[in-house]
Motif scaffolding. Structure first.
Motif, PDB file in Angstrom:
ATOM      1  N   MET A  53     -24.779  15.895   6.077  1.00 18.16           N
ATOM      2  CA  MET A  53     -26.187  16.261   6.114  1.00 18.16           C
ATOM      3  C   MET A  53     -26.833  16.055   4.749  1.00 18.16           C
ATOM      4  O   MET A  53     -27.977  15.578   4.654  1.00 18.16           O
ATOM      5  CB  MET A  53     -26.339  17.707   6.576  1.00 18.16           C
ATOM      6  N   GLU A  55     -25.956  13.842   2.614  1.00 16.46           N
ATOM      7  CA  GLU A  55     -26.104  12.402   2.483  1.00 16.46           C
ATOM      8  C   GLU A  55     -27.365  11.921   3.191  1.00 16.46           C
ATOM      9  O   GLU A  55     -28.100  11.066   2.676  1.00 16.46           O
ATOM     10  CB  GLU A  55     -24.872  11.707   3.061  1.00 16.46           C
ATOM     11  N   TYR A  56     -27.620  12.483   4.370  1.00 17.28           N
ATOM     12  CA  TYR A  56     -28.841  12.115   5.105  1.00 17.28           C
ATOM     13  C   TYR A  56     -30.085  12.449   4.295  1.00 17.28           C
ATOM     14  O   TYR A  56     -30.995  11.619   4.152  1.00 17.28           O
ATOM     15  CB  TYR A  56     -28.877  12.837   6.449  1.00 17.28           C
ATOM     16  N   ASN A  59     -30.365  10.107   1.154  1.00 16.73           N
ATOM     17  CA  ASN A  59     -30.659   8.699   1.415  1.00 16.73           C
ATOM     18  C   ASN A  59     -32.000   8.465   2.097  1.00 16.73           C
ATOM     19  O   ASN A  59     -32.489   7.335   2.130  1.00 16.73           O
ATOM     20  CB  ASN A  59     -29.548   8.082   2.269  1.00 16.73           C
ATOM     21  N   SER A  60     -32.586   9.525   2.666  1.00 19.42           N
ATOM     22  CA  SER A  60     -33.868   9.346   3.347  1.00 19.42           C
ATOM     23  C   SER A  60     -35.018   9.132   2.375  1.00 19.42           C
ATOM     24  O   SER A  60     -36.063   8.585   2.744  1.00 19.42           O
ATOM     25  CB  SER A  60     -34.167  10.569   4.213  1.00 19.42           C
ATOM     26  N   ALA A 178     -31.420  16.191  10.770  1.00 24.06           N
ATOM     27  CA  ALA A 178     -30.192  15.802  10.067  1.00 24.06           C
ATOM     28  C   ALA A 178     -28.991  15.832  11.001  1.00 24.06           C
ATOM     29  O   ALA A 178     -28.131  14.947  10.948  1.00 24.06           O
ATOM     30  CB  ALA A 178     -29.955  16.718   8.865  1.00 24.06           C
ATOM     31  N   ALA A 181     -28.639  12.784  12.867  1.00 23.72           N
ATOM     32  CA  ALA A 181     -28.529  11.546  12.085  1.00 23.72           C
ATOM     33  C   ALA A 181     -27.299  11.503  11.188  1.00 23.72           C
ATOM     34  O   ALA A 181     -27.199  10.611  10.343  1.00 23.72           O
ATOM     35  CB  ALA A 181     -29.793  11.378  11.232  1.00 23.72           C
ATOM     36  N   VAL A 182     -26.372  12.453  11.347  1.00 22.53           N
ATOM     37  CA  VAL A 182     -25.162  12.428  10.517  1.00 22.53           C
ATOM     38  C   VAL A 182     -24.363  11.170  10.850  1.00 22.53           C
ATOM     39  O   VAL A 182     -23.948  10.965  11.986  1.00 22.53           O
ATOM     40  CB  VAL A 182     -24.299  13.685  10.749  1.00 22.53           C
ATOM     41  N   ARG A 183     -24.146  10.336   9.848  1.00 20.10           N
ATOM     42  CA  ARG A 183     -23.442   9.083  10.085  1.00 20.10           C
ATOM     43  C   ARG A 183     -21.936   9.271  10.036  1.00 20.10           C
ATOM     44  O   ARG A 183     -21.198   8.760  10.858  1.00 20.10           O
ATOM     45  CB  ARG A 183     -23.872   8.044   9.049  1.00 20.10           C
ATOM     46  N   ARG A 197     -22.717  11.630  15.008  1.00 20.47           N
ATOM     47  CA  ARG A 197     -23.973  12.072  15.627  1.00 20.47           C
ATOM     48  C   ARG A 197     -23.676  12.665  16.998  1.00 20.47           C
ATOM     49  O   ARG A 197     -22.602  12.460  17.576  1.00 20.47           O
ATOM     50  CB  ARG A 197     -24.945  10.899  15.717  1.00 20.47           C
TER      51      ARG A 197
END
Length: 286
Positions: A53, A55-56, A59-60, A178, A181-183, A197
């Motif tokens: 989260m 990281e999301y 990076n956003s 988030a 959108a967790v990769r 996700r």
């Protein structure tokens, strides 16, 4: 009444591998495990999910984050080591602690409990000891052959949040974004990709301080079902109008049952998250 936000997420089924970067001995990279009944299941820590989260948000480029990760140096840095839940979304959602001593050796610790609570993620399937083997750059030696535990499974975890406990309650909706959108989760080696996700999600916005929807999903044949959740709604322990369901679970008999019981069911995860965001209190600042 205080509004509580709960959500239980089940990921897609994929091949998970070492999420710690640690070895059991010199050549075996291990998955974290727990025992449940007579079987072992693999698990991913709440800290690793928080990493995804963070990281999301980082990076956003739309949010002010205090802690940022530099993959080139493999280090974190802080914009403000005094921390500020008002200014930074990560300090508000995840909390912080800065342990220091003040004058005359008095405790000068600065800390804030994380408002967003996250459970460990547990695999839906038992772990039967699958192992993959590889070599280290083609070199030959005692440690050139290594083995890695792998597990083809889906993971389930739950989050809990009181929007009014945030310095900015609007950040509760961003936390839901988030989640969707967790990769990947923290600690995974670059050679592994696991999409964390939601494949399906159950969201509950309620005055009830207890989530009730933890462990909603289970493996039913090769698919995923939620018989426990259906029962909770049928007996009235969870009100149908408090629930929002989204994802592949909508296309199963369980989705049909929940729809008949009055639950809002959406085929899309993002559609369900958007609907839940309209139920959350906004504009409250502390």
């Amino acid at each position: 009444m205080t509004k509580h936000l709960f959500a239980t997420i089940v990921t897609a089924t994929a091949v998970a591998a070492n999420n710690r970067g640690e070895g059991d001995g010199s050549t075996l990279a291990t998955l974290q495990k727990i025992t449940r009944g007579n079987d072992q299941y693999t698990t991913v820590s709440a800290e690793a999910i928080r990493w995804g989260m963070r990281e999301y948000f980082q990076n956003s480029n739309e949010f002010a984050t205090n802690r940022t990760f530099n993959p080139d140096t493999d280090k974190y840095s802080f914009k403000n080591e005094r921390f500020s839940a008002k200014d930074f979304i990560d300090d508000d959602l995840f909390g912080y602690m800065d342990a220091k001593k003040g004058k005359d050796n008095e405790d000068a610790t600065t800390k804030r409990r994380g408002a967003l609570e996250i459970s460990r993620a547990i695999s839906l399937d038992p772990y039967w000891g699958d192992t993959a083997f590889g070599s280290k750059g083609g070199e030959k030696g005692k440690t050139s052959i290594h083995s890695t535990e792998v597990h083809c499974t889906a993971y389930q975890y739950t989050i809990a949040l009181i929007p009014e406990s945030l310095k900015d309650s609007n950040r509760a909706t961003l936390a839901l974004d988030a989640i969707g959108a967790v990769r990947h989760v923290g600690g995974n080696h670059a050679r592994f990709l696991y999409d964390f996700r939601p494949e399906s999600i159950v969201i509950r916005v309620t005055d009830d301080p207890s989530p009730w929807i933890m462990d909603s999903f289970k493996r039913v044949g090769e698919a995923v079902g939620c018989p426990r959740l259906v029962r909770l709604v049928e007996v009235g322990d969870v009100k149908a109008d408090e629930l929002i369901i989204g994802g592949e679970i909508a296309d199963t008999p369980y989705g049909e049952q929940l729809t008949k019981l009055g639950v809002k069911v959406y085929r899309g995860v993002k559609e369900a998250i958007a609907a839940a965001k309209t139920q959350l209190p906004t504009g409250v600042t502390a």
